[in-house]
Design an enzyme around this catalytic site. Structure first.
Site, PDB file in Angstrom:
ATOM      1  CB  SER A   1      10.194  -0.690   2.206  1.00 38.65           C
ATOM      2  OG  SER A   1      10.440  -1.133   4.250  1.00 38.65           O
TER       3      SER A   1
ATOM      4  CG  ASP B   1       7.719   5.098   7.053  1.00 43.23           C
ATOM      5  OD1 ASP B   1       7.579   4.382   7.921  1.00 43.23           O
ATOM      6  OD2 ASP B   1       8.002   5.424   6.126  1.00 43.23           O
TER       7      ASP B   1
END
Length: 675
Positions: free
Chosen positions: A447, A499
């Site tokens: 991330s 995602d």
């Protein structure tokens, strides 16, 4: 649709948002009215207590008041259910009904006070059932009044007092402002919106120090948010309806896609052996990226045993280790990292738990299994990390040897520069390579950590030409095209399913906003039906609803003006509203395009998107391109597919079951399936 205009201001709620809350209140008040009526009918003429006459009058007025409120709510629900999202014409009477309902709060408040006084002073000798009904009426009234106040605060729009001035002879519809007037109004609206968003951020982050770096971040994020939200006149429920429609539209397109429609790969495309090798390396590095989160992810992944395993290590006195673990006074982070990586204490060179805006934790260790000096950067885990994520402006990032424009995400670029200075200026990497000079440098993260690791790899490449970077679920709006192409030589990005984060960039969000506007302006079903069907579809699945659309009398500018108020979109002589075309967009500042780093390994579930609970999931992997992540996919999995433990599970599943790990197009070595 635009927010409803009542009491001289615009609110964050539309006239078609009162169907479901109104129906719920009708249900509660109807039960209340029936209970009161039953008590009154069974005790009529037998109120023999000290203040029986007062109680009799109180119940009669309460029944009448509840009946009037129920009738007003029925009218509100009925009118609110009329029309469509962008056709508020049938709901013109809604403001008058809202005023009537607001007036009814006054006698209800008075009667609740009188009921409380009667219970406390004059209820002696009355039957418990009679007293209980009055107490219930008082409590219910106060609860409803409290929820009403909370609801008003929630839908209050600080910018709602802005009004567009029009000429007296201008027909109701789109405002034909002079260009200078329009520019001034937009500048004023955006300036005020930026100040409002900055105040919101300061209030949300009141626990953080208000130093110069935080103030600059607040200002930058406020400018971004105000620029994104101020040029559309939608309320939150419109966005929810648009997302619901868009999800079903995307599912319909996915079901109609021909699975045999593949794109031949270029001669330079990676072959099967390369994908298998990178999968093995990625699965190995992912455990370090997960470990960088420290004890929160360890306890989350081991809810039954994690706390017990760490409790002894957290409380143990390790004075000699505190030089290694900067800022981790209890050693919980370090203990969890040891558990998750399987390394020994002597394998770690440095662990930093220091966390500020633009300064994120990381650790450096010797990975003897892969003969690498490994740098793992932590992802988003604190409010300071969120501020780093949201500082999404572009910033120049000059890199020697790269031709073309070099710029990157501002917040992540600052974080990468912070770690770069720590590694180089503090001699951390020099210390590591003095111990293992034959090892190569590997950088990883998930991330925010993935984005930081990628930019850090770009900064270190000139000094360590053999370095490799594995970025898991990196943010989509990260680096310019020139830097993205340059990073393909040494960065592997891993993206799982739908995602959201790898598809999250300012241009993508602008595109999502345009698509939401198009969906809500074209759909000719009431909003409450859209939301109810959407909830059913998300929970139970089924066939996506084929919503019909209104195509008459298109006006593309109708939704592109800020804070118009509902009356500005009434179209006389037409029952429909236009939609934004796919090619045009509301006026807004253009943002520089940013891309995912490196080569992209795309992992998807092999099989139907909806499956029984607790069924085993099989995955497939393929090489993809940044083009496949040019738009946001709406799905319940858009957040769960980003979780580090889910990504780790997918990679381990792929490497442990290779027979099903690669997609057919990759196994054939003749096609590359680009989704």
């Amino acid at each position: 649709m635009p927010g409803m205009v009542v009491f001289g201001r615009r609110w964050g709620i539309a006239s078609d948002d009162l169907v479901l809350p109104g129906a719920f209140e009708i249900f509660i008040r109807l039960l209340w009215w029936i209970g009161t009526l039953v008590l009154y009918a069974t005790h009529k003429g037998r109120f023999d207590c000290h203040s029986g006459a007062v109680l009799h009058g109180y119940l009669v007025v309460l029944l009448i008041l509840l009946a009037v409120i129920i009738l007003s709510l029925c009218a509100i629900v009925y009118i609110s259910a009329q029309g469509t999202i962008m056709n508020p014409g049938p709901r013109r009477s809604m403001p008058a009904l809202v005023y009537l309902r607001a007036l009814l709060y006054i006698p209800e408040f008075v009667w609740a006070c009188l009921g409380a006084i009667w219970v406390s002073d004059d209820s002696r000798g009355c039957a418990p059932a009679e007293v209980g009904v009055v107490i219930g009426a008082v409590v219910a009234s106060w609860i409803i009044l409290l929820f009403t106040v909370v609801g008003v605060l929630i839908v209050f729009d600080p910018l709602g007092s802005l009004q567009w001035r029009t000429r007296a002879d201008e027909p109701l519809g789109l405002r034909d402002l002079e260009s200078s007037q329009s520019s001034q109004l937009f500048d004023r609206a955006r300036s005020l919106a930026a100040r409002v968003w900055e105040c919101r951020l300061r209030l949300l982050c009141c626990c953080l120090p208000q130093d110069d770096s935080h103030r600059a971040a607040f200002s930058s994020i406020a400018q971004l948010f105000s620029g994104f939200f101020s040029d559309t006149d939608l309320v939150p429920s419109d966005i929810a309806a648009g997302l619901t429609l868009l999800h079903q539209e995307q599912d319909k397109m996915e079901q109609c896609r021909d699975p045999d429609n593949v794109l031949p790969h270029s001669p330079s495309s990676p072959i099967r052996e390369d994908l298998e090798l990178e999968l093995e390396k990625a699965a190995h590095c992912m455990q370090f990226a997960v470990a960088a989160y420290g004890w929160p992810i360890y306890i989350y992944s081991n809810p039954l045993t994690g706390l017990c395993k760490l409790s002894g290590d957290c409380c143990r006195n390790r004075n000699v280790e505190y030089d290694l673990v900067g800022g981790d006074n209890l050693g919980c982070h370090f203990s969890s990292i040891l558990h998750m990586t399987g390394l020994q204490y002597r394998d770690f060179i440095h662990i930093s738990i220091h966390n500020q805006i633009y300064e994120i934790p990381f650790f450096v260790a010797l990975d003897h299994k892969r003969e690498a000096v490994l740098v793992a950067v932590r992802g988003t885990l604190s409010l300071k990390d969120v501020l780093t994520d949201l500082s999404a402006e572009c910033e120049n990032l000059p890199v020697q040897g790269v031709s073309g424009a070099c710029y990157a995400h501002k917040g992540i670029s600052h974080a990468a520069n912070y770690i770069y200075k720590r590694l180089v200026n503090d001699g951390i990497l020099s210390q590591a390579f003095s111990i293992a000079p034959e090892y190569r440098l590997v950088i990883t993260g998930h991330s925010l950590g993935a984005g930081t690791a990628s930019l850090l790899a770009v900064l270190l490449r000139s000094v360590y030409p053999t370095l490799q970077c594995y970025a898991f679920s990196p943010p989509g709006g990260l680096m310019s095209k020139a830097l993205a192409d340059y990073s393909k030589q040494f960065v592997i990005s891993v993206v799982l399913g739908k995602d959201l984060v790898p598809r999250l960039s300012i241009p993508n969000m602008e595109d999502l906003k345009r698509r939401i506007l198009k969906m809500v302006s074209n759909c000719c079903k009431p909003k409450y039906k859209i939301l109810l069907h959407g909830c059913w579809y998300e929970v139970f699945g089924g066939t996506p609803d084929d919503f019909p659309t209104e195509m008459e009398s298109r006006r593309e500018e109708a939704l592109s003006q800020p804070l118009l108020g509902e009356e500005s979109l009434l179209v006389h002589g037409s029952t429909s509203y236009q939609s934004l075309s796919s090619d045009d967009s509301p006026g807004h500042a253009k943002h520089l395009p940013l891309y995912l780093p490196g080569r992209i390994m795309y992992i998807t579930e092999d099989g139907p998107s909806r499956r029984p609970c607790f069924s085993q999931v099989r995955y497939r992997a393929e090489w993809s391109s940044e083009v496949a992540f040019g738009s946001v996919l709406i799905s319940p999995r858009m957040l769960t597919d980003h979780m580090p433990d889910v990504v780790l599970h997918a990679l381990r599943s792929l490497t442990s079951n290779r027979a099903f790990s690669l997609c057919p197009s990759t196994l054939s070595n003749s096609h590359l399936n680009v989704i």
